[in-house]
Design an enzyme around this catalytic site. Sequence first.
Site, PDB file in Angstrom:
ATOM      1  N   GLN A 132       0.374  36.210  28.634  1.00 20.26           N
ATOM      2  CA  GLN A 132       0.535  34.941  29.339  1.00 20.26           C
ATOM      3  C   GLN A 132       0.748  33.785  28.371  1.00 20.26           C
ATOM      4  OE1 GLN A 132       0.403  34.341  32.883  1.00 20.26           O
ATOM      5  NE2 GLN A 132       1.329  32.501  32.073  1.00 20.26           N
ATOM      6  N   CYS A 259      -1.016  29.667  34.965  1.00 20.26           N
ATOM      7  CA  CYS A 259      -0.503  31.044  34.877  1.00 20.26           C
ATOM      8  C   CYS A 259      -0.150  31.622  36.242  1.00 20.26           C
ATOM      9  CB  CYS A 259      -1.511  31.931  34.152  1.00 20.26           C
ATOM     10  SG  CYS A 259      -3.079  32.120  35.023  1.00 20.26           S
ATOM     11  N   ARG A 287       7.471  35.252  31.428  1.00 19.53           N
ATOM     12  CA  ARG A 287       6.695  36.485  31.251  1.00 19.53           C
ATOM     13  C   ARG A 287       7.646  37.667  31.036  1.00 19.53           C
ATOM     14  NH1 ARG A 287       1.615  36.947  33.474  1.00 19.53           N
ATOM     15  NH2 ARG A 287       1.609  38.928  32.352  1.00 19.53           N
TER      16      ARG A 287
HETATM   17  N1   CP Z   1      -0.290  35.246  35.654  1.00 11.08           N
HETATM   18  C1   CP Z   1      -0.466  36.519  35.956  1.00 11.08           C
HETATM   19  O1   CP Z   1      -0.894  37.353  35.114  1.00 11.08           O
HETATM   20  O2   CP Z   1      -0.137  36.842  37.248  1.00 11.08           O
HETATM   21  P1   CP Z   1      -0.438  38.191  38.017  1.00 11.08           P
HETATM   22  O3   CP Z   1      -1.926  38.283  38.219  1.00 11.08           O
HETATM   23  O4   CP Z   1       0.312  38.066  39.302  1.00 11.08           O
HETATM   24  O5   CP Z   1       0.037  39.358  37.199  1.00 11.08           O
HETATM   25  N1  NVA Z   2      -8.103  33.999  35.133  1.00 14.61           N
HETATM   26  C1  NVA Z   2      -7.337  34.704  36.136  1.00 14.61           C
HETATM   27  C2  NVA Z   2      -5.945  34.919  35.671  1.00 14.61           C
HETATM   28  C3  NVA Z   2      -5.052  35.613  36.646  1.00 14.61           C
HETATM   29  C4  NVA Z   2      -3.680  35.857  36.113  1.00 14.61           C
HETATM   30  C5  NVA Z   2      -8.028  36.022  36.453  1.00 14.61           C
HETATM   31  O1  NVA Z   2      -8.499  36.681  35.512  1.00 14.61           O
HETATM   32  O2  NVA Z   2      -8.096  36.385  37.615  1.00 14.61           O
END
Ligand code: CP
Ligand code: NVA
Length: 302
Positions: A132, A259, A287
């Site tokens: 990310q 993200c 990504r």
């Molecule tokens: N930002 C991210 O990792 O998204 P997902 O959880 O959809 O993979």
């Molecule tokens: N901090 C979040 C990020 C998701 C992409 C999680 O770990 O759920």
Amino acid sequence: MRHFLDLADISAQDLRSILSKAVELKKARAAGKETRPLAGKKLAMIFEKNSTRTRVSFEVGMMELGGHAIYLSGKETQIGRGETIADTAKVLSRYVDIMMLRCHDHTMLTGLASHATVSVINGLTDYSHPCQIMADIMTYEEHRGPITGRKIAWIGDGNNVCNSFISASGLFDFRIAIACPKALAPSHEMLAWAKSHAREVEVYSKPEDAARNAHLVVTDTWVSMGDLDRKKRIALLTPYQVDSTLMQSADKDALFMHCLPAHRGEEVTAEVLDGSQSVVWDEAENRLHVQKAIMLWCLEKM
Ligand code: CP
Ligand code: NVA
């Protein structure tokens, strides 16, 4: 053999080469000039947690590089019935050329890597989310030029994504200022790592102190996957919402990133997420390009 487990394990020079490759791949894709350097290669993707972006970007990325991706859910494989990660690593290494894992416990990822005879990529753990942050840096530089010397403000939960920003601050040489409630500060392990690498991580309790003159403001969900204390987190994090008033404390050219998935009205207002400073859709797209470059780096095809 090259693993992509955490940014701190990789040299700044290699991370820079990955980013340059990602930019090149993005241009080639837009021009319809893609090549297939991973023809015949197989990627196993193991998910213990939900995903939209990581799953689709890795699968599409591997396809575009000429290879094939296999989706495995933690629950449906024998991992879900207690087969050890060491045994899983040894068996999958006989079938595929590269693996990606999204899991809760970071030691499951390091365990997979230490028993695998193929490269392993971190697709997010409770500790970190390095893919990310590579996409985030690519996105920042695409819009504003070099991130070196810039100030990045992280607002809210000192979670896995925040940890990877801290690692990146040393390797890409930017300032990191975090605003979080004391109870949700970044892990001691990460702060100790930063200290031992002569990186100063500024930690504030007031969001405006971190955001002041920042070139990039970043936040993330208040309740990450696996967090069970939703009520407590919402109560602690409510003062940390990123709204247009907070964005005004930042530099006038500041960007906003998240993200995703986002929760409008919680960690960020709709006005900011969908506003002109937000680059979240480019961030999500990147990504794909960055992970293609990470797979090429792992397989020494760069
Ligand atoms: N930002 C991210 O990792 O998204 P997902 O959880 O959809 O993979
Ligand atoms: N901090 C979040 C990020 C998701 C992409 C999680 O770990 O759920």
